[in-house]
Design a protein around this motif. Sequence first.
Motif, PDB file in Angstrom:
ATOM      1  N   LEU A 242       0.352 -28.562  43.424  1.00 44.43           N
ATOM      2  CA  LEU A 242       1.085 -28.936  42.113  1.00 44.43           C
ATOM      3  C   LEU A 242       2.181 -30.159  42.540  1.00 44.43           C
ATOM      4  O   LEU A 242       2.330 -30.824  41.790  1.00 44.43           O
ATOM      5  CB  LEU A 242       1.787 -27.548  41.361  1.00 44.43           C
ATOM      6  N   HIS A 243       2.926 -29.727  43.866  1.00 40.45           N
ATOM      7  CA  HIS A 243       4.045 -30.594  43.858  1.00 40.45           C
ATOM      8  C   HIS A 243       3.389 -31.940  44.180  1.00 40.45           C
ATOM      9  O   HIS A 243       4.025 -33.042  43.707  1.00 40.45           O
ATOM     10  CB  HIS A 243       4.702 -30.179  45.129  1.00 40.45           C
ATOM     11  N   VAL A 244       2.433 -32.286  44.599  1.00 41.56           N
ATOM     12  CA  VAL A 244       1.637 -33.419  44.988  1.00 41.56           C
ATOM     13  C   VAL A 244       1.465 -34.142  43.936  1.00 41.56           C
ATOM     14  O   VAL A 244       1.494 -35.389  43.514  1.00 41.56           O
ATOM     15  CB  VAL A 244       0.690 -33.322  46.103  1.00 41.56           C
ATOM     16  N   ALA A 245       0.679 -33.458  42.901  1.00 42.07           N
ATOM     17  CA  ALA A 245       0.409 -34.145  41.536  1.00 42.07           C
ATOM     18  C   ALA A 245       1.484 -34.538  40.792  1.00 42.07           C
ATOM     19  O   ALA A 245       1.108 -35.350  39.988  1.00 42.07           O
ATOM     20  CB  ALA A 245      -0.587 -32.993  41.085  1.00 42.07           C
ATOM     21  N   LEU A 246       2.396 -34.051  40.819  1.00 45.53           N
ATOM     22  CA  LEU A 246       3.979 -34.668  40.329  1.00 45.53           C
ATOM     23  C   LEU A 246       4.486 -35.667  40.862  1.00 45.53           C
ATOM     24  O   LEU A 246       5.432 -36.143  40.150  1.00 45.53           O
ATOM     25  CB  LEU A 246       4.677 -33.286  40.081  1.00 45.53           C
ATOM     26  N   GLN A 247       4.065 -36.023  41.860  1.00 42.40           N
ATOM     27  CA  GLN A 247       4.703 -37.215  42.550  1.00 42.40           C
ATOM     28  C   GLN A 247       4.364 -38.592  41.713  1.00 42.40           C
ATOM     29  O   GLN A 247       3.231 -38.704  41.081  1.00 42.40           O
ATOM     30  CB  GLN A 247       4.504 -37.500  43.892  1.00 42.40           C
ATOM     31  N   PRO A 248       5.362 -39.449  41.640  1.00 43.80           N
ATOM     32  CA  PRO A 248       4.994 -40.945  41.205  1.00 43.80           C
ATOM     33  C   PRO A 248       3.502 -41.205  41.611  1.00 43.80           C
ATOM     34  O   PRO A 248       3.245 -41.445  42.630  1.00 43.80           O
ATOM     35  CB  PRO A 248       6.329 -41.713  41.428  1.00 43.80           C
ATOM     36  N   GLY A 249       2.695 -41.755  40.688  1.00 40.80           N
ATOM     37  CA  GLY A 249       1.353 -42.517  41.015  1.00 40.80           C
ATOM     38  C   GLY A 249       0.280 -41.258  41.102  1.00 40.80           C
ATOM     39  O   GLY A 249      -0.658 -41.426  41.534  1.00 40.80           O
ATOM     40  N   GLY A 250       0.860 -39.975  40.856  1.00 40.44           N
ATOM     41  CA  GLY A 250       0.010 -38.752  40.903  1.00 40.44           C
ATOM     42  C   GLY A 250      -0.772 -38.508  39.609  1.00 40.44           C
ATOM     43  O   GLY A 250      -1.070 -39.702  38.967  1.00 40.44           O
ATOM     44  N   HIS A 251      -0.955 -37.401  39.045  1.00 40.49           N
ATOM     45  CA  HIS A 251      -1.820 -36.945  38.070  1.00 40.49           C
ATOM     46  C   HIS A 251      -0.822 -37.094  36.921  1.00 40.49           C
ATOM     47  O   HIS A 251       0.392 -36.811  36.950  1.00 40.49           O
ATOM     48  CB  HIS A 251      -2.481 -35.609  38.118  1.00 40.49           C
TER      49      HIS A 251
END
Length: 218
Positions: free
Chosen positions: A139-148
Motif C-alpha cells: 500500500l505504501h509503495v502504491a501511494l508514492q508519486p508516480g504510483g497507482h
Amino acid sequence: DQKVDNPLNLWILPWLPYINDDSMLGSLLDDVRRHLKKTLSFLSKTVSDDVRFVRSCLCTLFPWKRLFDEAVMFQMTSNTISPRFARSLAQMKICIDPAAQNWEQLHILFECYEKGVMCTDDFVALIDGEVLPAWARTLHVALQPGGHGMKDVKKFYLAWRDQMFDPSRISESGQSAQLTLRLDALVCRYFYGGLIMIQAAVESKKTLLESLRPPSPT
C-alpha cells in the motif's frame, strides 16, 4: 504411501462405538496420535506445494477433531502446519489489483482456523506477522508519486478489508475468522494505519507519508 492412501479414520472410527474398555480406548488413541504425527511429518517432507500440503494435513486431522482435546490438535498443528504456513505466507505476492490477487493461501488459513485445527494464537500471529506487513508495504509503495491512482488504491484497501473483516461470512462450525480478526488490536491498527497513509497521500503530506513507511522484511 499407506499413511495417506489408507487413512486411519476409515479403519478405526467405525469400530469405536464397539469399544467399551476405557483403557483400551486410551491406548488406541495414543497410538493414533503417534501415527498422525508421523503422517504430518511424512506430508511435510514429500508434498512440496504449500497449499496442497495444508489441505492434506486438514484431511488427515479433521476426522479426529472430536476425539482429541483441542490442546492435542493444536500442538500437532503448531509443530507442523504453522511453521510451513508462515514461510509460505511470507512469500505471498500482494497485488494492487484485487482481481489479480491469489486469495487461496488466505482462504486455506481461514479454513484451518474455522475447522478448529489451528489455535487462535497461531492464526492471528500468521496474519499479523506474515500477511499484513507485506500488505502495508504494498500500500505504501502504491501511494508514492508516480504510483497507482486513488481509484486503484481504494479497490485494494476495500478488497482486503472485506477479506479480513466481512461479518457476513460465517463458517459451518460457527467459528468466524473475520470476527476474530475484528477483535484483534494489531490487525485493526494495520488497517487504521493504511487509512492514515491514504489520507497523507491525498493531502500531499509527503513527510507524514514517509514517516509511515512500514519496515522492510528482515
